[in-house]
Every structure is written in structure tokens, then in C-alpha cells.
Scaffold this motif. Structure first.
Motif, PDB file in Angstrom:
ATOM      1  N   LEU A   1       0.826  -1.207   0.000  1.00 53.75           N
ATOM      2  CA  LEU A   1       0.000   0.000   0.000  1.00 53.75           C
ATOM      3  C   LEU A   1       0.861   1.259   0.000  1.00 53.75           C
ATOM      4  O   LEU A   1       0.571   2.231  -0.704  1.00 53.75           O
ATOM      5  CB  LEU A   1      -0.931  -0.005   1.208  1.00 53.75           C
ATOM      6  CG  LEU A   1      -2.034  -1.075   1.228  1.00 53.75           C
ATOM      7  CD1 LEU A   1      -2.731  -1.078   2.589  1.00 53.75           C
ATOM      8  CD2 LEU A   1      -3.036  -0.854   0.110  1.00 53.75           C
ATOM      9  N   VAL A   2       1.921   1.236   0.808  1.00 51.68           N
ATOM     10  CA  VAL A   2       2.828   2.388   0.879  1.00 51.68           C
ATOM     11  C   VAL A   2       3.509   2.611  -0.464  1.00 51.68           C
ATOM     12  O   VAL A   2       3.584   3.745  -0.965  1.00 51.68           O
ATOM     13  CB  VAL A   2       3.875   2.180   2.000  1.00 51.68           C
ATOM     14  CG1 VAL A   2       4.984   3.229   1.917  1.00 51.68           C
ATOM     15  CG2 VAL A   2       3.204   2.234   3.370  1.00 51.68           C
ATOM     16  N   ALA A   3       4.001   1.542  -1.087  1.00 52.88           N
ATOM     17  CA  ALA A   3       4.686   1.666  -2.374  1.00 52.88           C
ATOM     18  C   ALA A   3       3.751   2.163  -3.463  1.00 52.88           C
ATOM     19  O   ALA A   3       4.131   2.986  -4.303  1.00 52.88           O
ATOM     20  CB  ALA A   3       5.301   0.323  -2.767  1.00 52.88           C
ATOM     21  N   LEU A   4       2.520   1.676  -3.441  1.00 52.04           N
ATOM     22  CA  LEU A   4       1.539   2.114  -4.432  1.00 52.04           C
ATOM     23  C   LEU A   4       1.256   3.601  -4.279  1.00 52.04           C
ATOM     24  O   LEU A   4       1.272   4.361  -5.263  1.00 52.04           O
ATOM     25  CB  LEU A   4       0.255   1.297  -4.272  1.00 52.04           C
ATOM     26  CG  LEU A   4      -0.909   1.655  -5.194  1.00 52.04           C
ATOM     27  CD1 LEU A   4      -0.529   1.497  -6.660  1.00 52.04           C
ATOM     28  CD2 LEU A   4      -2.130   0.788  -4.859  1.00 52.04           C
ATOM     29  N   GLN A   5       1.014   4.047  -3.050  1.00 52.20           N
ATOM     30  CA  GLN A   5       0.698   5.451  -2.813  1.00 52.20           C
ATOM     31  C   GLN A   5       1.899   6.360  -3.089  1.00 52.20           C
ATOM     32  O   GLN A   5       1.740   7.510  -3.503  1.00 52.20           O
ATOM     33  CB  GLN A   5       0.202   5.641  -1.381  1.00 52.20           C
ATOM     34  CG  GLN A   5      -0.218   7.068  -1.062  1.00 52.20           C
ATOM     35  CD  GLN A   5      -1.213   7.139   0.070  1.00 52.20           C
ATOM     36  OE1 GLN A   5      -2.352   6.701  -0.059  1.00 52.20           O
ATOM     37  NE2 GLN A   5      -0.789   7.670   1.220  1.00 52.20           N
ATOM     38  N   ALA A   6       3.104   5.827  -2.884  1.00 57.08           N
ATOM     39  CA  ALA A   6       4.320   6.623  -3.091  1.00 57.08           C
ATOM     40  C   ALA A   6       4.719   6.727  -4.564  1.00 57.08           C
ATOM     41  O   ALA A   6       5.704   7.390  -4.892  1.00 57.08           O
ATOM     42  CB  ALA A   6       5.469   6.013  -2.297  1.00 57.08           C
ATOM     43  N   GLY A   7       3.986   6.082  -5.463  1.00 52.51           N
ATOM     44  CA  GLY A   7       4.289   6.187  -6.881  1.00 52.51           C
ATOM     45  C   GLY A   7       5.335   5.220  -7.380  1.00 52.51           C
ATOM     46  O   GLY A   7       5.889   5.419  -8.470  1.00 52.51           O
ATOM     47  N   ARG A   8       5.602   4.165  -6.635  1.00 49.92           N
ATOM     48  CA  ARG A   8       6.615   3.207  -7.048  1.00 49.92           C
ATOM     49  C   ARG A   8       6.076   2.139  -7.997  1.00 49.92           C
ATOM     50  O   ARG A   8       6.845   1.354  -8.558  1.00 49.92           O
ATOM     51  CB  ARG A   8       7.247   2.545  -5.818  1.00 49.92           C
ATOM     52  CG  ARG A   8       8.006   3.526  -4.926  1.00 49.92           C
ATOM     53  CD  ARG A   8       8.547   2.840  -3.684  1.00 49.92           C
ATOM     54  NE  ARG A   8       9.435   1.741  -4.030  1.00 49.92           N
ATOM     55  CZ  ARG A   8       9.787   0.777  -3.181  1.00 49.92           C
ATOM     56  NH1 ARG A   8       9.293   0.768  -1.939  1.00 49.92           N
ATOM     57  NH2 ARG A   8      10.603  -0.189  -3.557  1.00 49.92           N
ATOM     58  N   LEU A   9       4.763   2.102  -8.193  1.00 48.75           N
ATOM     59  CA  LEU A   9       4.170   1.093  -9.057  1.00 48.75           C
ATOM     60  C   LEU A   9       3.403   1.688 -10.230  1.00 48.75           C
ATOM     61  O   LEU A   9       3.321   1.075 -11.298  1.00 48.75           O
ATOM     62  CB  LEU A   9       3.233   0.190  -8.241  1.00 48.75           C
ATOM     63  CG  LEU A   9       3.919  -0.723  -7.230  1.00 48.75           C
ATOM     64  CD1 LEU A   9       2.899  -1.357  -6.287  1.00 48.75           C
ATOM     65  CD2 LEU A   9       4.710  -1.816  -7.950  1.00 48.75           C
ATOM     66  N   LEU A  10       2.827   2.874 -10.045  1.00 51.13           N
ATOM     67  CA  LEU A  10       2.049   3.531 -11.087  1.00 51.13           C
ATOM     68  C   LEU A  10       2.428   5.006 -11.164  1.00 51.13           C
ATOM     69  O   LEU A  10       2.868   5.595 -10.167  1.00 51.13           O
ATOM     70  CB  LEU A  10       0.547   3.421 -10.792  1.00 51.13           C
ATOM     71  CG  LEU A  10      -0.080   2.025 -10.741  1.00 51.13           C
ATOM     72  CD1 LEU A  10      -1.528   2.125 -10.288  1.00 51.13           C
ATOM     73  CD2 LEU A  10       0.015   1.326 -12.096  1.00 51.13           C
ATOM     74  N   THR A  11       2.212   5.601 -12.318  1.00 50.06           N
ATOM     75  CA  THR A  11       2.389   7.037 -12.432  1.00 50.06           C
ATOM     76  C   THR A  11       1.310   7.743 -11.604  1.00 50.06           C
ATOM     77  O   THR A  11       0.243   7.162 -11.341  1.00 50.06           O
ATOM     78  CB  THR A  11       2.269   7.491 -13.893  1.00 50.06           C
ATOM     79  OG1 THR A  11       0.942   7.174 -14.364  1.00 50.06           O
ATOM     80  CG2 THR A  11       3.303   6.799 -14.767  1.00 50.06           C
ATOM     81  N   PRO A  12       1.551   8.983 -11.180  1.00 47.00           N
ATOM     82  CA  PRO A  12       0.546   9.699 -10.376  1.00 47.00           C
ATOM     83  C   PRO A  12      -0.822   9.785 -11.054  1.00 47.00           C
ATOM     84  O   PRO A  12      -1.858   9.605 -10.404  1.00 47.00           O
ATOM     85  CB  PRO A  12       1.177  11.081 -10.189  1.00 47.00           C
ATOM     86  CG  PRO A  12       2.650  10.839 -10.270  1.00 47.00           C
ATOM     87  CD  PRO A  12       2.809   9.757 -11.298  1.00 47.00           C
ATOM     88  N   GLY A  13      -0.820  10.035 -12.359  1.00 49.01           N
ATOM     89  CA  GLY A  13      -2.089  10.131 -13.070  1.00 49.01           C
ATOM     90  C   GLY A  13      -2.845   8.825 -13.080  1.00 49.01           C
ATOM     91  O   GLY A  13      -4.072   8.795 -12.939  1.00 49.01           O
ATOM     92  N   ARG A  14      -2.121   7.726 -13.228  1.00 49.79           N
ATOM     93  CA  ARG A  14      -2.769   6.418 -13.262  1.00 49.79           C
ATOM     94  C   ARG A  14      -3.279   6.032 -11.869  1.00 49.79           C
ATOM     95  O   ARG A  14      -4.347   5.437 -11.727  1.00 49.79           O
ATOM     96  CB  ARG A  14      -1.803   5.363 -13.787  1.00 49.79           C
ATOM     97  CG  ARG A  14      -2.493   4.091 -14.236  1.00 49.79           C
ATOM     98  CD  ARG A  14      -3.392   4.306 -15.430  1.00 49.79           C
ATOM     99  NE  ARG A  14      -2.647   4.608 -16.642  1.00 49.79           N
ATOM    100  CZ  ARG A  14      -3.214   4.848 -17.822  1.00 49.79           C
ATOM    101  NH1 ARG A  14      -4.535   4.820 -17.944  1.00 49.79           N
ATOM    102  NH2 ARG A  14      -2.479   5.129 -18.886  1.00 49.79           N
ATOM    103  N   LEU A  15      -2.530   6.378 -10.824  1.00 47.47           N
ATOM    104  CA  LEU A  15      -3.011   6.114  -9.466  1.00 47.47           C
ATOM    105  C   LEU A  15      -4.289   6.901  -9.201  1.00 47.47           C
ATOM    106  O   LEU A  15      -5.237   6.376  -8.595  1.00 47.47           O
ATOM    107  CB  LEU A  15      -1.943   6.481  -8.440  1.00 47.47           C
ATOM    108  CG  LEU A  15      -2.348   6.323  -6.967  1.00 47.47           C
ATOM    109  CD1 LEU A  15      -2.707   4.876  -6.646  1.00 47.47           C
ATOM    110  CD2 LEU A  15      -1.232   6.810  -6.047  1.00 47.47           C
ATOM    111  N   ALA A  16      -4.333   8.157  -9.640  1.00 45.86           N
ATOM    112  CA  ALA A  16      -5.542   8.956  -9.469  1.00 45.86           C
ATOM    113  C   ALA A  16      -6.722   8.313 -10.198  1.00 45.86           C
ATOM    114  O   ALA A  16      -7.852   8.287  -9.689  1.00 45.86           O
ATOM    115  CB  ALA A  16      -5.309  10.375  -9.981  1.00 45.86           C
TER     116      ALA A  16
END
Length: 380
Positions: A284-299
């Protein structure tokens, strides 16, 4: 938000505490866990909390084995069930980030001729179902699991291929037309289908896709996708339990049944994975920190739709749940219920991550959710 340097404090069940001061130990959290296991129907609880400052505290309550009365292993392995959907969604969204697919592509583009309903499911057609609709459960694919009409016990040792799961789902009537406005239905079959899409795009087995693109990329040492035929859980782990059942799979009075060992292939890309609570928090931390997706894709992943039968204030995004907490904070995560285990995991915007797991998925679900809410809202 770095994972590697997290401090860890292990906290045993309240009865095992030696009275020494434990800097990160929250007595209210421990008391809440102890209350959940008090009547014995939910034998054990595990929780890992990753605080806003990066400190990790692991809690347990109850017993890990009702026969031996052994302690619940601190941060033990559990079946995380539908939390797997977050991993599946991330893999799909990574492909979108890389231009290998678009979320509004149809399933037909990747699996031509494969998604054609039969019998009652004749209306199901991959030419009208998009990747996005599968991700947020608006595809209309069945909400049933037709290969386990009497529960897990009759099929606990059966191995199921993903195509077998899909074919069974394609014989079920759709719940509604794909993308129908304001209609939503939670479909494990939809995520099994996403696993097949990911496998086709990568040209590799789905388990390898998840392992290479997520687990290994962010250094999750205690998370894995069980291989074909693997019915066990890595040690240490608590035992998982079911209520006793009649011949139709309905709960009856009697002693709890140990269901720790079974073949999880019945869930596939919708719910097959195993992890420790602290490793789920690292994800969860890695996902929120942008280590898995670009910021736009996470949004985009967090753009949610209304979800019927969910708790008030909960909505569904692309493989993630938007959770409006009692304290006014919005957290993002997922829950999972595999036979013998119920798990809930989420992270707040300022980085407090909580994963709780109980060793019976059929009891105290609302009490666990209430406790989970309190744990996410806590300030220490």
C-alpha cells in the motif's frame, strides 16, 4: 515513504505481555483485538500498523490453533483473498501506463472469440466488455461462483485452471448490461478474466506477471502467488477455520472446521494470494508513493463508482475501495474473504497503513470493519 528503513515493534497478545514498556503499543488497539476473539468463534486476529512516521507495530490476539492453543504467530502468513484484486489491477494499469493496452479497449482485442456466453449466459460478449468495466465491476459479469455451489469443503482439493473458471462463469446470466448507468456487481469472474488479459499481454503466466512487476519490484519478501497445486500456507501462519456445514453447505451448530489447507485456484487472479499483514502494508505504501504507477494512473485507479451492499461511505475504483472513515478521512484499500480468513487493508492520505486479518471469515465481519475503521483513524 521508503519501505526499507521501517522500524518494527512486535507486540504479542495481551495475555502474553510481560508488562515492559513498548513504545508503539496502543493499549486501545490491543483491547479491541482481544474483544473480537473473546467468544471463540473468531479464534485469532493479526494486525500490522504502519504509522505515519514509518514505525510498524504488529499485534495479535486469541489463539493460532484451537487444538493446541498455540499463540497466533506475530505477522504470520494469511490468505489475503480479494486483496489480490489490487495486485491484478496494478498489473493491468501498468500495461496501460506502458501503452500496451487502453482501459476502454474491449476484452475482444486481447482474447478474440474467447468471451462468448453459453446457455443462460448467451448475452455475455467480450466485444461489449471493456477492461475498465472489469476493473470496477460494471461489466455485468456474474456475481456467482458456480463451481462451488456447496462451499469450499467438497472442492477443497480440486485444482481449477483459469479457463475452467471463466467457462463456468460464461454459462451464467449477466447481472446487467455492461456499463449500465449506476449499476454495479462484484464479480470474481471479471478478475479471473483480467488475469487472462494480463497473461496474454505479457506472454507469461499471470503469477509471474504479478511476481516480477509488483512483488519483486518493491521487495515484498512475504507475499506470493501460490503455484499450481500448492494447498499450504508458508510458516509461520495461524490456522483458518469455518463454521460446520450441512450437506448443502449451510452453517450449522458444532465445532469449528480447520480449513487452512485447500487449493486456492478456485479464486485465481481474483483472490489467490498469500502475504503477511506487514507486507500488505508495504504494498500500500509503495503504491501510494508512486513506485508502481504514475501519479495520473493512481488517481484514475481511485476514481470510484457507487457500490451496492458496501458499507456507508465506501465506493469502488479500479481494483481499490474508497473508504470514508468515521473520523472524516478517506482511505484506499481492499478487503478479502477466503475460507478460513478475513482480511481488511487500507492506507490514509498521510501514510497510515493498517491490515487486519481474522481466522474465520464467517463471523464478526461488521465488528472487524468497525475495529478496522478505528485503527485507521487512530493517531498513534
Amino acid at each position: 515513504m521508503a519501505v526499507a528503513g521501517l522500524a518494527v515493534t512486535n507486540v504479542a497478545s495481551a495475555g502474553a505481555l510481560d508488562g515492559a514498556s513498548r513504545p508503539a503499543h496502543d493499549k486501545a488497539m490491543q483491547a479491541g483485538l482481544d474483544a473480537l476473539v473473546a467468544d471463540g468463534s473468531l479464534p485469532g486476529m493479526l494486525m500490522s500498523v504502519r504509522n505515519r512516521d514509518g514505525r510498524v507495530t504488529n499485534y495479535t490476539a486469541g489463539v493460532g490453533d484451537i487444538r493446541t492453543k498455540s499463540k497466533v504467530p506475530t505477522d504470520g502468513y494469511v490468505r489475503i483473498a480479494s486483496i489480490t484484486k489490487m495486485f491484478t489491477a496494478v498489473a493491468i494499469l501498468q500495461f496501460a501506463d506502458e501503452g500496451k493496452l487502453a482501459l476502454d479497449d474491449t476484452v475482444e482485442k486481447f482474447l478474440p472469440g474467447v468471451v462468448r456466453g453459453t446457455g443462460d449466459g448467451a448475452a455475455v460478449d467480450g466485444r461489449t466488455i471493456t477492461i475498465r468495466q472489469l476493473l470496477n465491476h460494471t461489466s455485468g459479469m456474474t456475481t456467482r461462483m458456480p463451481l462451488m455451489p456447496k462451499g469450499i469443503l467438497p472442492i477443497k482439493d480440486r485444482y481449477f485452471d483459469a479457463r475452467e473458471l471463466l467457462d463456468a462463469a460464461l454459462a451464467q446470466a449477466p447481472t446487467f448490461a455492461p456499463g449500465q448507468d449506476r449499476v454495479w456487481g462484484y464479480s470474481n469472474a471479471g478478475y479471473v478474466l483480467l488475469g487472462l488479459v494480463a497473461q496474454k499481454v505479457a506472454g507469461r503466466p499471470f503469477a509471474e506477471v504479478v511476481t516480477d512487476r509488483i512483488i519483486n519490484r518493491i521487495g515484498l519478501k512475504e507475499t506470493y502467488y501460490p503455484g499450481p497445486g500448492d494447498r499450504d500456507i508458508r510458516a509461520p501462519h495461524p490456522q483458518g477455520y469455518l463454521l460446520p456445514k450441512d450437506d448443502q453447505g449451510e452453517a450449522i451448530d458444532g465445532d469449528l472446521i480447520d480449513i487452512t489447507r485447500f487449493d486456492p485456484s478456485i479464486a485465481g487472479a481474483a483472490g489467490q494470494m498469500i502475504a503477511t499483514p506487514s507486507d500488505v502494508n508495504k504494498f500500500l505504501v509503495a503504491l501510494q508513493a508512486g513506485r508502481l504507477l504514475t501519479p495520473g494512473r493512481l488517481a484514475e485507479m481511485r476514481q470510484a463508482v457507487d457500490a451496492r451492499n458496501f458499507p456507508d461511505g465506501w465506493r469502488y475504483g479500479l481494483g481499490t475501495i474508497e473508504m470514508k472513515l468515521s473520523c472524516g478521512i478517506t482511505a484506499y484499500g481492499h478487503g478479502g474473504d477466503a475460507d478460513g480468513f478475513q482480511t481488511r487493508a487500507a492506507i490514509t492520505p498521510d501514510g497510515r497503513a493498517v491490515t487486519v486479518a481474522g481466522t474465520n471469515d464467517e463471523v464478526h465481519q461488521y465488528a472487524v470493519l468497525d475495529f478496522f475503521d478505528k485503527a485507521l483513524c487512530a493517531t498513534k
